[in-house]
Design a protein around this motif. Structure first.
Motif, PDB file in Angstrom:
ATOM      1  N   THR A 138       0.817  -1.214   0.000  1.00 16.90           N
ATOM      2  CA  THR A 138       0.000   0.000   0.000  1.00 16.90           C
ATOM      3  C   THR A 138       0.851   1.263   0.000  1.00 16.90           C
ATOM      4  OG1 THR A 138      -0.160   0.124   2.419  1.00 16.90           O
ATOM      5  CG2 THR A 138      -1.799  -1.223   1.274  1.00 16.90           C
ATOM      6  N   TYR A 168      -3.860   8.445  -5.021  1.00 21.04           N
ATOM      7  CA  TYR A 168      -4.116   8.631  -3.597  1.00 21.04           C
ATOM      8  C   TYR A 168      -5.530   9.176  -3.438  1.00 21.04           C
ATOM      9  CZ  TYR A 168      -3.606  10.366   1.212  1.00 21.04           C
ATOM     10  OH  TYR A 168      -3.765  10.610   2.549  1.00 21.04           O
ATOM     11  N   ASN A 170      -8.970   9.024  -0.475  1.00 18.91           N
ATOM     12  CA  ASN A 170      -9.508   8.568   0.809  1.00 18.91           C
ATOM     13  C   ASN A 170      -8.414   7.982   1.698  1.00 18.91           C
ATOM     14  OD1 ASN A 170     -12.192   9.268   0.069  1.00 18.91           O
ATOM     15  ND2 ASN A 170     -12.375   7.344  -1.067  1.00 18.91           N
ATOM     16  N   ARG A 171      -7.268   8.652   1.677  1.00 25.16           N
ATOM     17  CA  ARG A 171      -6.104   8.281   2.480  1.00 25.16           C
ATOM     18  C   ARG A 171      -5.584   6.887   2.163  1.00 25.16           C
ATOM     19  NH1 ARG A 171      -4.524  11.883   5.818  1.00 25.16           N
ATOM     20  NH2 ARG A 171      -3.092  10.388   6.807  1.00 25.16           N
ATOM     21  N   GLN A 172      -5.821   6.422   0.969  1.00 28.00           N
ATOM     22  CA  GLN A 172      -5.278   5.148   0.525  1.00 28.00           C
ATOM     23  C   GLN A 172      -4.494   5.346  -0.767  1.00 28.00           C
ATOM     24  OE1 GLN A 172      -8.682   2.481   0.234  1.00 28.00           O
ATOM     25  NE2 GLN A 172      -8.238   1.635   2.247  1.00 28.00           N
ATOM     26  N   ILE A 174      -3.060   3.549  -4.137  1.00 31.47           N
ATOM     27  CA  ILE A 174      -3.172   2.412  -5.047  1.00 31.47           C
ATOM     28  C   ILE A 174      -2.105   2.582  -6.118  1.00 31.47           C
ATOM     29  CG2 ILE A 174      -4.675   1.111  -6.593  1.00 31.47           C
ATOM     30  CD1 ILE A 174      -7.058   2.376  -5.150  1.00 31.47           C
TER      31      ILE A 174
END
Length: 400
Positions: A138, A168, A170-172, A174
């Protein structure tokens, strides 16, 4: 302050800023500039004189991404700078001093691409750092970030040197990497040559030798090659992307002319030497749409094709003064007044009201074009024409 210009920015007050390898320049008009340099004895000076990218934030501050000094934030009123350089003893400092690109998201966060030190997010006086961790899928793909872009949804995209892209949201994070290309929805290769967001919110990516990819509704779609039909591209080598006013996507190909994508199908425009009424070349490097809806296609050595109402018109240079100054087109730009500006390897041309005017370098005229071998042309909100070349930038004031 230097001939090696890297970036241009017009702020909301209409002021023009030029970042160079040797300082920042503010254009004051009448050919005069105010110059800003790093002064090691003055902490309110800019952190480095090597300015690679400029951006105005929502408060009117001018951000400088520098190659040797991290970032600086220039106050637009008193022209003092706040320096942000890497401090190994401060985990809240910027992660590295080679900053290449900047973007601001809808929440007011400023994102900084660094080379070798990952991605930085700045908010409320502190930096949050995102770096690659080989043990964490991640994390960002690698630490060599070349470009950052915020799309209409507020998601951040990063283009990584030889490392695909990151998204980036939603604070994720990919990642879309080369080694995952056989999996559904992954990128086929790592080197981006064109990046565009269309009016429907889709992000389009032209990939070197990897064709056309579209990210929409959370999924990557890779378009296949179908040279004889409407289900794919003619060529995998993409040079430029453009969306026209009707929502159609145009793809300039290296070795494959131009493709048009509309309602799920491709139309191929491929050069045929036996057909003088077709596209002028298969080596198309630049695209633009004029105010009439015609599509201009600039080629590497054969001039320009203009496509309108199903018909092509060819434009080539000739010995006349009022003609296209070169057949090697490097950049096209449509100005607000409808003029088409054309950067070439041998000068600058403009098409206006049915005729051409050209500008060339004259060693005996210091007001002439600085160089003939141009790489890019653009027109700012004040109708000033800017050109970029291997040695710097030049400005054409149309009022004089």
């Amino acid at each position: 302050s230097d001939n090696k210009g890297f970036c241009l920015e017009m702020d909301t007050k209409g002021r023009r800023w030029v970042g160079t390898q040797n300082g920042l320049n503010l254009h004051l008009g009448n050919g005069k500039f105010r110059r800003f340099f790093n002064d090691p004895n003055d902490t309110t000076s800019i952190s480095s004189s090597f300015v690679h990218h400029l951006m105005e934030d929502r408060h009117g501050n001018i951000w400088l991404a520098t190659v040797q000094g991290g970032v600086s934030i220039l106050n637009p009123n008193d022209f003092t700078a706040t320096q942000h350089v890497h401090d190994p003893n401060d985990p809240a400092s910027i992660s590295g001093n080679v900053a290449l690109n900047l973007a601001e998201d809808p929440a007011g966060n400023v994102w900084i691409a660094t080379y070798g030190s990952g991605l930085n997010k700045y908010f409320d006086g502190a930096f949050e750092v995102f770096t690659n961790n080989p043990l964490d899928k991640t994390s960002i793909m690698n630490n060599n970030i070349e470009e950052v872009m915020v799309d209409r949804s507020g998601s951040l995209w990063t283009a990584n040197y030889l490392g695909g892209v990151n998204r980036y949201s939603n604070r994720q994070i990919i990642s879309y990497a080369y080694h995952d290309y056989k999996e559904q929805g992954m990128l086929p290769t790592t080197t981006l040559t064109a990046l565009m967001e269309s009016s429907d919110g889709a992000v389009w990516m032209g990939i070197s030798s990897g064709g056309l990819n579209r990210f929409k509704d959370g999924v990557f779609e890779q378009f296949p090659v179908d040279q004889s039909g409407p289900d794919g591209l003619y060529s995998l080598r993409i040079n430029d992307l453009m969306e026209d006013t009707q929502g159609r996507v145009w793809i300039a190909n290296h070795g494959g002319g131009v493709d048009r994508y509309e309602e799920g199908q491709f139309t191929h425009f491929v050069h045929d030497p036996s057909n003088p009424d077709g596209v002028i070349s298969n080596e198309i490097f630049a695209l633009a749409e004029d105010q009439s809806g015609a599509i201009w296609m600039g080629s590497s050595q054969a001039g320009i094709s203009v496509y309108k109402d199903g018909q092509f018109t060819s434009i080539k240079s000739n010995s006349g003064a009022a003609s296209l100054c070169s057949d090697h087109i490097t950049s096209l730009h449509t100005a607000q007044d409808g003029a088409i500006w054309i950067a070439t390897e041998d000068g600058l041309s403009v098409y206006r009201n049915g005729s051409f005017q050209s500008y060339k370098h004259d060693a005996n005229d210091r007001h002439s074009l600085p160089k003939n071998n141009l790489k890019v042309v653009t027109v700012d909100g004040q109708n000033q024409v800017w050109v970029g070349f291997a040695g710097g930038v030049g400005r054409l004031d149309q009022a004089t």
